[in-house]
Write a protein that holds these residues in place. Structure first.
Motif, mmCIF file in Angstrom:
data_model
loop_
_atom_site.group_PDB
_atom_site.id
_atom_site.type_symbol
_atom_site.label_atom_id
_atom_site.label_comp_id
_atom_site.label_asym_id
_atom_site.label_seq_id
_atom_site.Cartn_x
_atom_site.Cartn_y
_atom_site.Cartn_z
ATOM 1 N N PHE A 50 3.712 49.072 -59.778
ATOM 2 C CA PHE A 50 4.857 49.645 -59.064
ATOM 3 C C PHE A 50 4.448 51.002 -58.507
ATOM 4 O O PHE A 50 3.951 51.854 -59.247
ATOM 5 N N GLY A 51 4.689 51.225 -57.234
ATOM 6 C CA GLY A 51 4.307 52.472 -56.594
ATOM 7 C C GLY A 51 5.195 53.645 -56.942
ATOM 8 O O GLY A 51 4.805 54.792 -56.755
ATOM 9 N N ALA A 52 6.399 53.356 -57.433
ATOM 10 C CA ALA A 52 7.354 54.420 -57.759
ATOM 11 C C ALA A 52 8.420 53.867 -58.698
ATOM 12 O O ALA A 52 8.600 52.645 -58.804
ATOM 13 N N LYS A 53 9.121 54.772 -59.339
ATOM 14 C CA LYS A 53 10.208 54.374 -60.247
ATOM 15 C C LYS A 53 11.286 53.601 -59.489
ATOM 16 O O LYS A 53 11.866 52.650 -60.026
ATOM 17 N N THR A 54 11.519 53.980 -58.224
ATOM 18 C CA THR A 54 12.538 53.262 -57.435
ATOM 19 C C THR A 54 12.147 51.803 -57.219
ATOM 20 O O THR A 54 13.021 50.936 -57.153
ATOM 21 N N GLU A 55 10.857 51.525 -57.131
ATOM 22 C CA GLU A 55 10.420 50.129 -56.977
ATOM 23 C C GLU A 55 10.747 49.310 -58.221
ATOM 24 O O GLU A 55 11.078 48.125 -58.126
ATOM 25 N N ILE A 56 10.660 49.941 -59.380
ATOM 26 C CA ILE A 56 11.029 49.251 -60.624
ATOM 27 C C ILE A 56 12.515 48.920 -60.583
ATOM 28 O O ILE A 56 12.922 47.791 -60.862
ATOM 29 N N LEU A 57 13.328 49.907 -60.216
ATOM 30 C CA LEU A 57 14.770 49.692 -60.122
ATOM 31 C C LEU A 57 15.090 48.587 -59.129
ATOM 32 O O LEU A 57 15.893 47.696 -59.414
ATOM 33 N N GLU A 58 14.480 48.644 -57.965
ATOM 34 C CA GLU A 58 14.749 47.630 -56.941
ATOM 35 C C GLU A 58 14.405 46.228 -57.428
ATOM 36 O O GLU A 58 15.133 45.281 -57.164
ATOM 37 N N GLU A 59 13.299 46.105 -58.150
ATOM 38 C CA GLU A 59 12.936 44.781 -58.662
ATOM 39 C C GLU A 59 13.907 44.321 -59.748
ATOM 40 O O GLU A 59 14.258 43.145 -59.815
ATOM 41 N N LEU A 60 14.354 45.239 -60.589
ATOM 42 C CA LEU A 60 15.333 44.875 -61.616
ATOM 43 C C LEU A 60 16.617 44.348 -60.984
ATOM 44 O O LEU A 60 17.207 43.389 -61.473
ATOM 45 N N VAL A 61 17.043 44.945 -59.903
ATOM 46 C CA VAL A 61 18.295 44.573 -59.245
ATOM 47 C C VAL A 61 18.119 43.351 -58.350
ATOM 48 O O VAL A 61 19.056 42.572 -58.167
ATOM 49 N N ALA A 62 16.937 43.153 -57.812
ATOM 50 C CA ALA A 62 16.697 42.062 -56.859
ATOM 51 C C ALA A 62 16.981 40.682 -57.456
ATOM 52 O O ALA A 62 17.562 39.825 -56.789
ATOM 53 N N GLY A 63 16.592 40.465 -58.694
ATOM 54 C CA GLY A 63 16.794 39.153 -59.318
ATOM 55 C C GLY A 63 18.261 38.761 -59.408
ATOM 56 O O GLY A 63 18.653 37.699 -58.906
ATOM 57 N N PRO A 64 19.097 39.609 -60.024
ATOM 58 C CA PRO A 64 20.520 39.272 -60.089
ATOM 59 C C PRO A 64 21.174 39.143 -58.702
ATOM 60 O O PRO A 64 21.994 38.246 -58.489
ATOM 61 N N LEU A 65 20.818 40.015 -57.773
ATOM 62 C CA LEU A 65 21.384 39.897 -56.425
ATOM 63 C C LEU A 65 21.021 38.557 -55.803
ATOM 64 O O LEU A 65 21.855 37.912 -55.172
ATOM 65 N N ALA A 66 19.790 38.135 -55.991
ATOM 66 C CA ALA A 66 19.358 36.841 -55.459
ATOM 67 C C ALA A 66 20.123 35.696 -56.122
ATOM 68 O O ALA A 66 20.498 34.729 -55.452
ATOM 69 N N GLU A 67 20.376 35.813 -57.426
ATOM 70 C CA GLU A 67 21.134 34.765 -58.119
ATOM 71 C C GLU A 67 22.557 34.665 -57.584
ATOM 72 O O GLU A 67 23.070 33.561 -57.346
ATOM 73 N N PHE A 68 23.206 35.825 -57.390
ATOM 74 C CA PHE A 68 24.572 35.808 -56.849
ATOM 75 C C PHE A 68 24.584 35.329 -55.403
ATOM 76 O O PHE A 68 25.497 34.612 -54.996
ATOM 77 N N ALA A 69 23.578 35.710 -54.613
ATOM 78 C CA ALA A 69 23.498 35.248 -53.219
ATOM 79 C C ALA A 69 23.318 33.737 -53.176
ATOM 80 O O ALA A 69 23.955 33.042 -52.370
ATOM 81 N N HIS A 70 22.472 33.221 -54.049
ATOM 82 C CA HIS A 70 22.270 31.769 -54.126
ATOM 83 C C HIS A 70 23.567 31.070 -54.531
ATOM 84 O O HIS A 70 23.922 30.032 -53.970
ATOM 85 N N LEU A 71 24.259 31.650 -55.495
ATOM 86 C CA LEU A 71 25.530 31.080 -55.933
ATOM 87 C C LEU A 71 26.516 31.005 -54.762
ATOM 88 O O LEU A 71 27.161 29.979 -54.550
ATOM 89 N N ALA A 72 26.618 32.079 -53.976
ATOM 90 C CA ALA A 72 27.542 32.106 -52.834
ATOM 91 C C ALA A 72 27.143 31.075 -51.786
ATOM 92 O O ALA A 72 27.992 30.334 -51.266
ATOM 93 N N GLU A 73 25.848 31.004 -51.491
ATOM 94 C CA GLU A 73 25.371 30.045 -50.487
ATOM 95 C C GLU A 73 25.584 28.608 -50.967
ATOM 96 O O GLU A 73 26.045 27.754 -50.215
ATOM 97 N N TYR A 74 25.256 28.349 -52.215
ATOM 98 C CA TYR A 74 25.401 27.014 -52.782
ATOM 99 C C TYR A 74 26.867 26.581 -52.790
ATOM 100 O O TYR A 74 27.183 25.432 -52.506
ATOM 101 N N ALA A 75 27.766 27.527 -53.071
ATOM 102 C CA ALA A 75 29.195 27.209 -53.097
ATOM 103 C C ALA A 75 29.678 26.733 -51.737
ATOM 104 O O ALA A 75 30.492 25.810 -51.649
ATOM 105 N N VAL A 76 29.161 27.334 -50.678
ATOM 106 C CA VAL A 76 29.554 26.937 -49.317
ATOM 107 C C VAL A 76 28.922 25.602 -48.949
ATOM 108 O O VAL A 76 29.608 24.682 -48.504
ATOM 109 N N VAL A 77 27.622 25.491 -49.141
ATOM 110 C CA VAL A 77 26.886 24.303 -48.726
ATOM 111 C C VAL A 77 27.352 23.066 -49.500
ATOM 112 O O VAL A 77 27.525 21.991 -48.922
#
Length: 186
Positions: A50-77
């Motif tokens: 990780f190049g910076a502490k913010t990159e760690i934070l972004e990666e921690l948040v990216a997984g759950p955001l992707a899960e919720f985005a997938h949930l929203a997309e799947y609900a529509v499709v």
């Protein structure tokens, strides 16, 4: 660059330790030195991943955001029923509650995510889920009930898991789902 043996394990350990420290000490109160000290690795080893502490934070948040985005997309499709959407929302919230707690309880995390549009993405996902729950051509009342059902599912899950043993048993899950459906259907 070829993968180094144990590289994925080290990266995962960095994320686990950083999350634990971000929750206990706050993002701003956690230094790279704190993380490396807990891991027993050098700063150079951490910066390899990780190049910076913010990159760690972004990666921690990216997984759950992707899960919720997938949930929203799947609900529509898949044209899921409101009950299916709310059940999946409860399960996803339960699975990602540590990250939600970190975001919700730490103003410095919220500030960073606002700067990087991470919270806007989360709001967009919530808007998509609300639209699915409100249905086609919703009335104002249907939209309000959809927002209430979303809040019951997400905030209710976090509240229940924040008490007692931090788990969500089947009885509590069923009650959450029933409460969210009551909010949705009036």
């Amino acid at each position: 660059m070829p993968k180094v043996a144990g590289s994925d394990d080290t990266r995962s350990r960095i994320l686990e330790v950083a999350l634990r420290l971000f929750i206990s000490k706050g993002y701003a109160g956690t230094s790279i030195a704190d993380i490396t000290s807990q891991l027993g690795i050098s700063k150079a080893a951490l910066y390899h991943h990780f190049g910076a502490k913010t990159e760690i934070l972004e990666e921690l948040v990216a997984g759950p955001l992707a899960e919720f985005a997938h949930l929203a997309e799947y609900a529509v499709v898949q044209r899921q029923t409101p009950e299916q959407v709310l059940a999946a929302l409860i399960d996803t919230t339960a699975a990602t509650r540590s990250i939600a707690a970190m975001i919700g309880n730490d103003p410095s995390v919220q500030e960073i995510l606002n700067e990087r549009a991470g919270l806007q993405h989360a709001h967009d996902i919530n808007d998509s889920l609300t639209a699915v729950l409100a249905g086609a051509n919703p009335t104002v009342a249907a939209t309000v009930r959809a927002h209430a059902a979303l809040a019951v599912a997400k905030q209710g899950t976090l509240a229940i898991m924040g008490t007692a043993d931090g788990s969500l048993d089947s009885a509590r899950r069923a009650e959450l789902l029933a409460a969210a459906l009551r909010a949705l259907h009036g």
